[in-house]
Design a protein around this motif. Structure first.
Motif, PDB file in Angstrom:
ATOM      1  N   LEU A 185     -19.392 -49.737  12.560  1.00 31.89           N
ATOM      2  CA  LEU A 185     -19.581 -50.091  13.523  1.00 31.89           C
ATOM      3  C   LEU A 185     -21.043 -48.987  12.608  1.00 31.89           C
ATOM      4  N   VAL A 186     -21.938 -49.954  12.279  1.00 32.70           N
ATOM      5  CA  VAL A 186     -23.654 -48.973  12.038  1.00 32.70           C
ATOM      6  C   VAL A 186     -23.808 -48.301  13.311  1.00 32.70           C
ATOM      7  N   THR A 187     -24.189 -47.731  13.309  1.00 31.86           N
ATOM      8  CA  THR A 187     -25.580 -47.378  13.864  1.00 31.86           C
ATOM      9  C   THR A 187     -26.684 -46.680  13.459  1.00 31.86           C
ATOM     10  N   ASP A 188     -27.751 -46.551  13.972  1.00 33.97           N
ATOM     11  CA  ASP A 188     -29.248 -45.730  13.300  1.00 33.97           C
ATOM     12  C   ASP A 188     -28.940 -44.439  13.002  1.00 33.97           C
ATOM     13  N   PRO A 189     -29.272 -43.118  11.838  1.00 37.26           N
ATOM     14  CA  PRO A 189     -29.682 -44.616  10.820  1.00 37.26           C
ATOM     15  C   PRO A 189     -28.063 -44.149   9.858  1.00 37.26           C
ATOM     16  N   THR A 190     -27.934 -44.694   9.242  1.00 36.81           N
ATOM     17  CA  THR A 190     -26.785 -44.526   8.325  1.00 36.81           C
ATOM     18  C   THR A 190     -27.219 -45.418   6.729  1.00 36.81           C
ATOM     19  N   TYR A 191     -27.526 -43.795   5.399  1.00 40.60           N
ATOM     20  CA  TYR A 191     -27.662 -43.524   4.185  1.00 40.60           C
ATOM     21  C   TYR A 191     -27.391 -43.071   3.522  1.00 40.60           C
ATOM     22  N   GLY A 192     -28.211 -43.178   2.239  1.00 37.16           N
ATOM     23  CA  GLY A 192     -27.684 -42.863   0.898  1.00 37.16           C
ATOM     24  C   GLY A 192     -25.473 -43.103   0.789  1.00 37.16           C
ATOM     25  N   GLY A 193     -24.694 -41.749   0.876  1.00 37.23           N
ATOM     26  CA  GLY A 193     -23.502 -41.848   0.298  1.00 37.23           C
ATOM     27  C   GLY A 193     -22.674 -42.108   0.913  1.00 37.23           C
ATOM     28  N   VAL A 194     -23.277 -42.180   2.834  1.00 37.80           N
ATOM     29  CA  VAL A 194     -22.107 -43.237   3.337  1.00 37.80           C
ATOM     30  C   VAL A 194     -22.053 -44.571   3.301  1.00 37.80           C
ATOM     31  N   MET A 213     -29.766 -49.292   7.657  1.00 41.83           N
ATOM     32  CA  MET A 213     -28.818 -48.870   6.602  1.00 41.83           C
ATOM     33  C   MET A 213     -29.148 -49.022   5.322  1.00 41.83           C
ATOM     34  N   GLY A 214     -29.307 -47.790   4.050  1.00 41.26           N
ATOM     35  CA  GLY A 214     -29.539 -48.316   2.946  1.00 41.26           C
ATOM     36  C   GLY A 214     -29.013 -47.031   2.567  1.00 41.26           C
ATOM     37  N   PHE A 215     -28.932 -47.427  -0.099  1.00 46.42           N
ATOM     38  CA  PHE A 215     -28.674 -46.227  -0.565  1.00 46.42           C
ATOM     39  C   PHE A 215     -30.637 -44.984  -0.055  1.00 46.42           C
ATOM     40  N   ALA A 216     -30.631 -45.788  -0.843  1.00 48.65           N
ATOM     41  CA  ALA A 216     -32.258 -44.774  -0.859  1.00 48.65           C
ATOM     42  C   ALA A 216     -32.669 -44.986   0.242  1.00 48.65           C
ATOM     43  N   GLY A 217     -33.194 -43.439   1.029  1.00 50.00           N
ATOM     44  CA  GLY A 217     -34.719 -43.634   2.381  1.00 50.00           C
ATOM     45  C   GLY A 217     -35.683 -44.849   1.927  1.00 50.00           C
ATOM     46  N   PRO A 218     -36.314 -44.812   3.184  1.00 49.73           N
ATOM     47  CA  PRO A 218     -37.657 -45.333   2.866  1.00 49.73           C
ATOM     48  C   PRO A 218     -38.600 -44.687   2.169  1.00 49.73           C
ATOM     49  N   ARG A 219     -38.772 -43.225   2.491  1.00 51.53           N
ATOM     50  CA  ARG A 219     -39.324 -42.007   1.777  1.00 51.53           C
ATOM     51  C   ARG A 219     -38.806 -42.051   0.887  1.00 51.53           C
ATOM     52  N   VAL A 220     -37.932 -41.658   0.289  1.00 54.10           N
ATOM     53  CA  VAL A 220     -37.181 -41.967  -0.719  1.00 54.10           C
ATOM     54  C   VAL A 220     -37.824 -43.307  -2.474  1.00 54.10           C
ATOM     55  N   ILE A 221     -37.841 -44.273  -2.080  1.00 48.38           N
ATOM     56  CA  ILE A 221     -38.891 -45.776  -1.895  1.00 48.38           C
ATOM     57  C   ILE A 221     -40.062 -45.324  -1.915  1.00 48.38           C
ATOM     58  N   GLU A 222     -40.858 -45.158  -1.578  1.00 54.11           N
ATOM     59  CA  GLU A 222     -42.447 -44.708  -1.798  1.00 54.11           C
ATOM     60  C   GLU A 222     -42.885 -43.825  -2.092  1.00 54.11           C
ATOM     61  N   GLN A 223     -41.998 -42.528  -2.009  1.00 53.72           N
ATOM     62  CA  GLN A 223     -42.183 -41.414  -3.125  1.00 53.72           C
ATOM     63  C   GLN A 223     -41.999 -41.622  -4.796  1.00 53.72           C
ATOM     64  N   THR A 224     -40.911 -42.443  -4.480  1.00 53.03           N
ATOM     65  CA  THR A 224     -40.552 -42.579  -6.130  1.00 53.03           C
ATOM     66  C   THR A 224     -41.125 -43.770  -6.985  1.00 53.03           C
ATOM     67  N   ILE A 225     -41.428 -45.016  -6.226  1.00 51.71           N
ATOM     68  CA  ILE A 225     -41.494 -45.753  -7.234  1.00 51.71           C
ATOM     69  C   ILE A 225     -42.946 -46.497  -6.712  1.00 51.71           C
ATOM     70  N   ARG A 226     -43.859 -45.684  -5.553  1.00 55.52           N
ATOM     71  CA  ARG A 226     -44.910 -46.388  -5.404  1.00 55.52           C
ATOM     72  C   ARG A 226     -45.252 -47.525  -4.627  1.00 55.52           C
ATOM     73  N   GLN A 227     -43.840 -48.148  -3.822  1.00 56.96           N
ATOM     74  CA  GLN A 227     -43.642 -49.677  -3.668  1.00 56.96           C
ATOM     75  C   GLN A 227     -43.882 -49.656  -1.693  1.00 56.96           C
ATOM     76  N   SER A 228     -44.227 -50.855  -1.472  1.00 48.42           N
ATOM     77  CA  SER A 228     -45.276 -50.636   0.272  1.00 48.42           C
ATOM     78  C   SER A 228     -43.528 -51.648   0.364  1.00 48.42           C
ATOM     79  N   LEU A 229     -43.395 -50.909   1.928  1.00 49.94           N
ATOM     80  CA  LEU A 229     -42.294 -52.149   2.211  1.00 49.94           C
ATOM     81  C   LEU A 229     -42.127 -52.993   3.672  1.00 49.94           C
ATOM     82  N   PRO A 230     -41.552 -53.509   3.614  1.00 51.73           N
ATOM     83  CA  PRO A 230     -41.515 -54.864   4.486  1.00 51.73           C
ATOM     84  C   PRO A 230     -41.835 -54.213   5.759  1.00 51.73           C
ATOM     85  N   ASP A 231     -41.607 -55.088   7.738  1.00 51.05           N
ATOM     86  CA  ASP A 231     -41.871 -54.417   8.327  1.00 51.05           C
ATOM     87  C   ASP A 231     -40.833 -54.724   8.641  1.00 51.05           C
TER      88      ASP A 231
END
Length: 563
Positions: A185-194, A213-231
């Motif tokens: 049962l996934v609740t907010d937030p569920t990231y990284g190693g979990v 839920m995701g492996f890399a969080g939005p902040r990591v994605i934006e800061q690492t590859i400078r990619q804008s994220l969809p809504d």
């Protein structure tokens, strides 16, 4: 934001989602869900347990907790000080609570994470607690529920925290080998190693609305590859569209959904159905196994009836013949084909996995289901459900009704042929009873991909062929009007299929077709499936596989004999 808690709740709270005020008592009654926008406020582990488990059933597992400081880690303060603060603030020894109890009367062992404790991070103690809970579930053969809420692996424990991903994954693999149902049962937030371990390794994954839920969080994605994220990126709804979770369920629906899952996935003996008792269901029409007992009708009429818009669909049949059906979604690889439906269910109390081609009764419904023509994600979803059946040791029932696999650029690019091939190979080795029923159209490899079974049945107005009559007419006679002739030559009708041994038996339909009396058709279908499963259930896994392989090995040119 005012934090809403089940104790000492303020008279008014402000929703973190829409900033609207909500009356505290109502907020509590609504399980901390905003009445205005539906935002799900985070829950403590105690609140979550009280919400999910039957009242009075929760029992702490009492595992000892030993959290150390393996690295002597210090940021703005020493790691032991952070642990002490978290323990004092939450009243918890660590970031997960481990309990046993029941949900809807069904036994369950649960590990429930709490984001308040260092962001629900996965350290050595948390990994140990979750592993011990999984080991207990395996020893007791009781379904395991994990409720996730985490920012990922605990940085203050370095590579030791990283190793918990492998340790918990190993525990889940052992549950697979033991045939124990797992639910996340996934609740907010569920990231990284979990997220990259036990949260996504369960047999069934359900998520709260808006949970990320995701492996890399939005902040990591934006800061690492400078990619804008969809809504809506990484939200439960985003994941469901891509087949990565089975369902998005509002908090009020969790207990009933979990109860049905646990019931369908439990290994309970089916109640007897020998026809006795005043509540016993009347037997269906007997199966026809001799082609001479079937009328030699016009083949093209069978094609017309098999394709009729008002003919019952797989979902119509599933809803009529099963109990506790929980539809599961997604291939866990990025897709959720709408032309395949399936999930866990019970047939007269006995658990099974049931899968079917989804169609519809209107042009809109047909279009939404891609006219019952599966894409690769559909076959991969079906394969995933078959593997779940094999794990749980429950039968597979498939309801076949498709013009064929989806013929499109995207389907080919995504490996349509390979997906069908994998399904064929998988079904030849499933160690459980498999029954397939052609309820309408059996179109080519798109149909066969769900029909490599111990028992293959067909409704009396069903058709099954290597190609559609129209396709055959266009290729061989270059005349689409020759489709009725092609249908006769291809011998697609049920009587011919029985003569050729393509099907083992025929399920008689009501006069005028199954669409004239869907209730009677469903009764006949249920009786046919039940009779087939009764015949197959006493056989062990090796015998089931052997007989299925012998069944399909026998198909050869007339007059030939296998050596």
């Amino acid at each position: 934001m005012l934090t809403a808690r089940s104790v000492d709740l303020p008279e008014w709270v402000i929703c973190a989602g829409c900033n609207a005020p909500a009356y505290g008592n109502r907020f509590r009654r609504d399980l901390l869900v905003c009445p205005e926008c539906g935002h799900h406020e985070r829950m403590t582990s105690d609140e979550r347990i009280a919400t999910l488990l039957d009242e009075g059933s929760a029992e702490d597992l009492g595992f000892p907790v030993a959290t150390g400081d393996p690295l002597g880690f210090v940021d703005s303060k020493p790691y032991p000080a952070r642990l002490s603060e978290a323990q004092a603030a939450t009243g918890m020894p660590e970031a997960v609570a481990c309990v046993r109890g029941t949900i809807g009367g069904n036994p369950v062992v649960a590990a429930v994470m709490d984001f308040r404790f260092l962001g629900g991070s996965l350290g050595a103690a948390v990994g140990e607690l979750i592993t011990r809970t999984a080991e207990l579930a395996r020893a007791e053969r009781t379904p395991l529920l994990v409720v996730t809420a985490s920012g990922g692996a605990r940085m203050q424990e370095g590579a030791l925290a990283l190793m918990q991903m492998a340790k918990t994954s190993q525990a889940f693999r052992e549950l697979d080998e033991a045939g124990v149902l797992t639910v996340s049962l996934v609740t907010d937030p569920t990231y990284g190693g979990v997220a990259a371990s036990f949260a996504t390794q369960a047999d069934v994954i359900i998520a709260e609305p808006g949970a990320r839920m995701g492996f890399a969080g939005p902040r990591v994605i934006e800061q690492t590859i400078r990619q804008s994220l969809p809504d809506g990126f990484q939200t439960a709804e985003f994941l469901a569209e891509r087949g990565l979770v089975d369902a998005v369920v509002p908090r009020h629906g969790f207990r009933s959904t979990l109860s049905r899952l646990l019931s369908a996935g439990a290994r309970r003996a089916a109640p007897p159905h020998d026809g006795g008792g005043r509540d016993a269901e009347p037997p269906g029409t007997p199966l026809v196994t001799d082609p001479r007992d079937l009328p030699a009708g016009e083949t093209w009429e069978a094609v017309r009836l098999a394709r009729a818009l008002d003919r019952p669909t797989a979902l119509d049949y599933i809803q009529r013949i099963t109990d506790d059906f929980v539809e599961l979604h997604g291939d866990r690889l990025g897709g959720d084909c709408r032309a395949i439906t399936g999930g866990l269910a019970r047939l007269d109390g006995a658990p099974l996995v049931i899968i079917g081609h989804r169609k519809g009764h209107t042009a809109k419904e047909l279009a939404n289901a891609d006219f019952g023509m599966p894409a690769p994600a559909g076959y991969r979803k079906a394969a995933r459900l078959m593997r779940l059946a094999a794990k749980l040791g429950v039968p597979v029932v498939t309801l076949v009704d498709t013009p064929g696999a989806y013929p499109g650029i995207e389907a080919e690019a995504e490996g349509q042929a390979g997906a069908i091939a994998d399904s064929l190979r998988l079904m030849t080795g499933l160690p459980v009873p498999v029954v397939s029923v052609v309820t309408g159209e059996g179109g080519s490899g798109g149909a066969l991909a769900l029909a490599v079974a111990n028992k293959v049945l067909a409704f009396s107005n069903a058709v099954y062929s290597v190609i559609s009559p129209e396709g055959c007419a266009a290729i061989l006679w270059r005349d689409p009007d020759a489709a009725p002739r092609a249908a006769r030559e291809l011998r697609v009708d049920a009587r011919s299929l029985l003569e050729l041994g393509i099907v083992d038996a025929v399920v008689p339909e009501p006069g005028g077709g199954a669409q004239r009396d869907p209730g009677a058709a469903a009764t006949a279908l249920k009786a046919a499936i039940r009779a087939s499963l009764d015949e197959l259930s006493p056989l062990d896994a090796a015998r089931l596989v052997e007989e299925r392989r012998v069944r399909f090995r026998r198909f050869q040119a007339l007059g030939e004999e296998t050596s």
